[in-house]
Motif scaffolding. Structure first.
Motif, short mmCIF file in Angstrom:
data_model
loop_
_atom_site.label_atom_id
_atom_site.label_comp_id
_atom_site.label_asym_id
_atom_site.label_seq_id
_atom_site.Cartn_x
_atom_site.Cartn_y
_atom_site.Cartn_z
N TYR A 48 44.99 53.35 -106.20
CA TYR A 48 43.57 53.47 -106.51
C TYR A 48 42.81 52.17 -106.20
CZ TYR A 48 45.78 57.39 -108.73
OH TYR A 48 46.53 58.52 -108.94
N LEU A 49 42.65 51.96 -104.89
CA LEU A 49 41.90 50.82 -104.38
C LEU A 49 41.32 51.20 -103.03
CD1 LEU A 49 41.15 47.75 -104.51
CD2 LEU A 49 43.26 47.33 -103.21
N VAL A 50 40.05 50.88 -102.81
CA VAL A 50 39.44 51.08 -101.50
C VAL A 50 40.00 50.01 -100.58
CG1 VAL A 50 37.29 51.02 -100.21
CG2 VAL A 50 37.37 52.19 -102.40
N PRO A 285 39.10 64.87 -111.56
CA PRO A 285 38.55 64.01 -110.50
C PRO A 285 39.52 63.67 -109.38
CG PRO A 285 37.96 63.18 -112.68
CD PRO A 285 38.99 64.23 -112.88
N LEU A 286 40.82 63.94 -109.59
CA LEU A 286 41.81 63.59 -108.58
C LEU A 286 42.24 64.81 -107.77
CD1 LEU A 286 44.03 60.96 -110.41
CD2 LEU A 286 42.06 60.62 -108.92
N GLY A 287 41.33 65.65 -107.42
CA GLY A 287 41.61 66.77 -106.55
C GLY A 287 40.57 67.87 -106.73
N PRO A 288 39.94 68.30 -105.62
CA PRO A 288 40.14 67.78 -104.26
C PRO A 288 39.62 66.36 -104.12
CG PRO A 288 38.30 69.31 -104.31
CD PRO A 288 38.95 69.39 -105.65
N PHE A 289 40.24 65.60 -103.21
CA PHE A 289 39.92 64.19 -103.07
C PHE A 289 38.66 63.97 -102.25
CE2 PHE A 289 44.66 64.10 -103.39
CZ PHE A 289 44.74 63.46 -104.62
N GLU A 293 35.21 57.38 -100.92
CA GLU A 293 34.83 56.46 -101.98
C GLU A 293 35.78 56.60 -103.16
OE1 GLU A 293 31.44 59.09 -104.27
OE2 GLU A 293 30.83 57.95 -102.49
N GLU A 294 35.55 55.79 -104.18
CA GLU A 294 36.39 55.82 -105.37
C GLU A 294 36.32 57.19 -106.05
OE1 GLU A 294 34.68 51.63 -104.91
OE2 GLU A 294 33.98 53.71 -104.71
N ASN A 295 37.46 57.61 -106.61
CA ASN A 295 37.55 58.85 -107.39
C ASN A 295 37.89 58.46 -108.83
OD1 ASN A 295 38.61 61.49 -105.14
ND2 ASN A 295 37.69 59.54 -104.59
N TYR A 296 36.86 58.36 -109.66
CA TYR A 296 37.04 57.78 -110.99
C TYR A 296 37.62 58.77 -112.00
CZ TYR A 296 34.19 53.86 -109.40
OH TYR A 296 33.72 52.77 -108.72
N THR A 297 38.54 58.26 -112.82
CA THR A 297 39.07 59.00 -113.95
C THR A 297 39.50 58.01 -115.02
OG1 THR A 297 40.77 60.54 -114.73
CG2 THR A 297 41.37 59.10 -112.91
N SER A 298 39.39 58.42 -116.27
CA SER A 298 39.89 57.61 -117.40
C SER A 298 41.28 58.04 -117.83
CB SER A 298 38.92 57.72 -118.59
OG SER A 298 37.64 57.22 -118.25
N ALA A 351 40.78 50.68 -118.78
CA ALA A 351 41.70 50.18 -117.75
C ALA A 351 41.92 51.24 -116.68
CB ALA A 351 43.03 49.78 -118.39
N SER A 352 42.04 52.51 -117.10
CA SER A 352 42.19 53.60 -116.14
C SER A 352 40.96 53.71 -115.24
CB SER A 352 42.41 54.92 -116.89
OG SER A 352 43.58 54.89 -117.68
N PHE A 353 39.79 53.70 -115.86
CA PHE A 353 38.55 53.88 -115.11
C PHE A 353 38.30 52.71 -114.15
CE2 PHE A 353 33.99 53.99 -114.41
CZ PHE A 353 33.76 55.35 -114.21
N ASP A 354 38.64 51.51 -114.60
CA ASP A 354 38.36 50.30 -113.82
C ASP A 354 39.48 49.92 -112.85
OD1 ASP A 354 35.83 49.82 -114.67
OD2 ASP A 354 36.34 48.23 -116.09
N THR A 355 40.46 50.80 -112.69
CA THR A 355 41.56 50.47 -111.78
C THR A 355 41.06 50.11 -110.39
OG1 THR A 355 43.64 51.26 -110.84
CG2 THR A 355 41.92 52.89 -111.11
N TRP A 356 39.96 50.72 -109.96
CA TRP A 356 39.44 50.50 -108.60
C TRP A 356 38.98 49.06 -108.39
CZ3 TRP A 356 40.12 54.21 -105.07
CH2 TRP A 356 40.40 55.51 -105.54
#
Length: 580
Positions: A48-50, A285-289, A293-298, A351-356
């Motif tokens: 989970y990084l651009v 939020p993790l499908g469909p991708f 851009e970022e696909n945010y989820t907590s 932490a989950s949401f801000d992984t990007w």
């Protein structure tokens, strides 16, 4: 787009020693359009990084089927707009790849590892278009390992029903050591890249146990074919899951060393567990991708944290770890979280949401501001597992929740889940209220984990609880006899005094530091809490003396150990939790 539309890729390696793969993309049937946009993903699922994969695209050329060169314009960082001639199109480009990781391309004279999101373009708006890929091997290369379906007519042509599948199927191309075995009625292939002291029969036997235990947990295996790609390095680790394959990093000399080998098996267990949790059972939020851009989820604390809990637990169930070894690995999750001051500043949901922007971009202050959803998620997972075991008298556990969620959200409804409905399903399946644990996801208040361990007959103990060791609150590294500060703990003496990362410590209290920094250790040892010492540092070439107050260390040393005089009930529930 017409019914005869198709996309075909042709890969060749003209200069592999210079780290290039050449790609020719033939686009047929996309007619009656003024232009066609072709795009490259900016990230790859599971990491989970651009990453801006398009930065490695070179020598982009677009031509018509009759070989006329077509005008194109790059309209943003990862999109090329091609003026359409009404004919089929041929797009050619080269990709540079020389980054060693499980998520990026690496090409040299011995092999090519291709991360598909970093290699293949797609036609904008047509992610569901099927594609074929043909690979020309250099003369000295003989093998291709991938989870994609092989062509019946050409050994080096592969088929993907859509680009979601293509982007989830890495390629290892070269002379890797390949062998196969069957487990849980699934054919598995191992591809070992680089030399190593591995034992094929031992790995096949041990991985078979992992596959069968995980298939038992989930109730069924979604694949009929699966590929393990392992890259062997001097020091290697890490992995990335895919739809029916995984890529792993390993230490080439570690397979006959107990710690390294068991950690490798835990890595295998982790990535294989993702077949179900992440690749199929996953947050909405993790499908469909969205590959742009970022696909945010907590909810990474569930999909990665739960997996981090189960990876070592699986190796325990398979008999690779004894109880003491497993409990040490579980305690490591607690020590990792509680020895980062950031646990008091960032919740696991954030932490989950801000992984990007945080997880894959650590800096010198990360430990003071953040935690990992892997470790904290594993802590919440063990709380859930043990609570369910206790409240249901051992009838249910977290396994049952995961199987029910996989069946309901993926197999029956074919969709992602939301956090609240995951909690409600877990409570419905087990009949247990789990609000306390789910409520801890977005707060900085810590659970009392012994409320969960004690009924199993175990306790979480900090061996440093009464230890009054002294510390400045810094981490140092020896760089060619130079002692450099590499970390400063929040609220420590060094923090308040203003010592900085990359300061070189020259001397303390008028004494020059020895090359190994032992003088600093001796002075701290002979001091008392509250004493002030003068630290001479070099900062950007300037000498500066900084007075620093010595304090007590706040570092934890957690272990999980059996309670004394465990009751029969505690022994029974504990044996269910840690059963083989």
């Amino acid at each position: 787009m017409t019914e005869e539309s198709s996309i075909h890729f042709h890969l060749s390696f003209i200069e592999p020693q210079a780290h290039y793969v050449n790609v020719k993309m033939t686009i047929k049937g996309f007619r009656n359009q003024e232009y066609i946009d072709v795009k490259m993903p900016v990230w790859t699922p599971g990491s989970y990084l651009v990453r801006e994969y398009a930065r490695h695209v070179e020598q982009f050329v677009a031509k018509s089927a009759s070989d006329d060169q077509l005008d194109f314009q790059k309209i943003n960082k990862n999109t090329w707009r091609i003026n359409h001639s009404g004919e089929d199109l041929v797009v050619s480009y080269s990709i540079y790849g020389f980054e060693t990781s499980v998520r990026t391309n690496h090409i040299d004279d011995s092999h090519a590892f291709l991360s598909p999101a970093a290699t293949f373009l797609h036609v904008a708006g047509h992610i569901h278009q099927e594609a074929t890929i043909t690979i020309d091997l250099p003369k000295t290369w003989t093998k291709i390992s991938t989870g994609l379906q092989k062509s019946e007519s050409d050994l080096f042509t592969y088929y993907a029903a859509n680009f979601d599948i293509l982007y989830d199927a890495p390629f290892e191309i070269g002379n890797q050591d390949v062998w196969s075995f069957d487990a849980a009625n699934v054919h598995h292939e191992f591809a070992m890249v680089g030399s190593g002291n591995y034992d094929k029969d031992r790995i096949a036997a041990d991985v078979t146990k992992i596959v069968e235990e995980e298939t038992r947990i989930w109730g069924s295996n979604p694949n009929d074919f699966y590929v393990f790609i392992t890259h062997n390095y001097q020091i290697g680790s890490g992995g990335l899951e895919h739809l029916n394959s995984t890529v792993l990093g390993a230490t080439r000399s570690g397979y006959n060393q107990d710690v390294f080998y068991k950690n490798y098996l835990s890595l295998v267990a982790h990535e294989y567990f993702h077949l179900w949790l992440v690749k199929r059972l996953r947050p909405k939020p993790l499908g469909p991708f969205n590959y742009d851009e970022e696909n945010y989820t907590s909810l990474l604390w569930i999909i990665e944290g739960f997996t981090a809990y189960y990876d070592n637990l699986i190796t325990r169930r398979c008999g690779f770890r004894d109880e003491k070894d497993y409990l040490q690995m579980l305690a490591l999750e607690f020590n990792t979280v509680y020895n980062r001051p950031g646990f008091e500043y960032q919740s696991v949901g954030l932490a989950s949401f801000d992984t990007w922007i945080k997880q894959y971009r650590p800096d010198e202050n990360s430990a003071n501001t953040s935690i990992s959803y892997y470790n904290k998620g594993a802590m919440l997972a063990v709380a859930l597992d043990t609570k369910i075991i206790r409240e249901t008298n051992g009838v249910y556990r977290l396994d049952d929740v995961l199987k029910a969620a996989y069946t309901h959200f993926y197999l029956i409804e074919g969709r992602g889940f939301e956090e609240k409905e995951f909690q409600l399903l877990a409570e419905e399946v087990t009949g247990v209220s789990l609000s306390e644990i789910f409520g801890a996801v977005y707060t900085l208040e810590e659970l009392d984990y012994n409320n969960y361990f004690n009924p199993m007959g175990y306790e979480l103990v900090d061996l440093n609880e009464h230890n009054q060791s002294l510390s400045l609150g810094i981490k140092t590294a020896n760089n060619d006899t130079r002692i450099l500060i590499k970390g400063v703990d929040r609220d420590s003496g060094a923090w308040h005094a203003g010592l900085n990362v990359n300061d070189e410590i020259i001397g303390v209290n008028g004494y020059r530091l020895d090359p190994n920094g032992r003088e600093l250790e001796h002075i701290i040892h002979d001091s008392h809490a509250g004493d002030v010492i003068d630290v001479l540092v070099a900062r950007d070439g300037l000498l500066k003396t900084i007075p620093v107050t010595i304090g007590y260390s706040d570092k934890k040393a957690y272990i999980i150990q059996p309670l004394e005089n465990r009751s029969e009930e505690q022994l029974r529930l504990g044996s269910i939790w840690l059963s083989l």
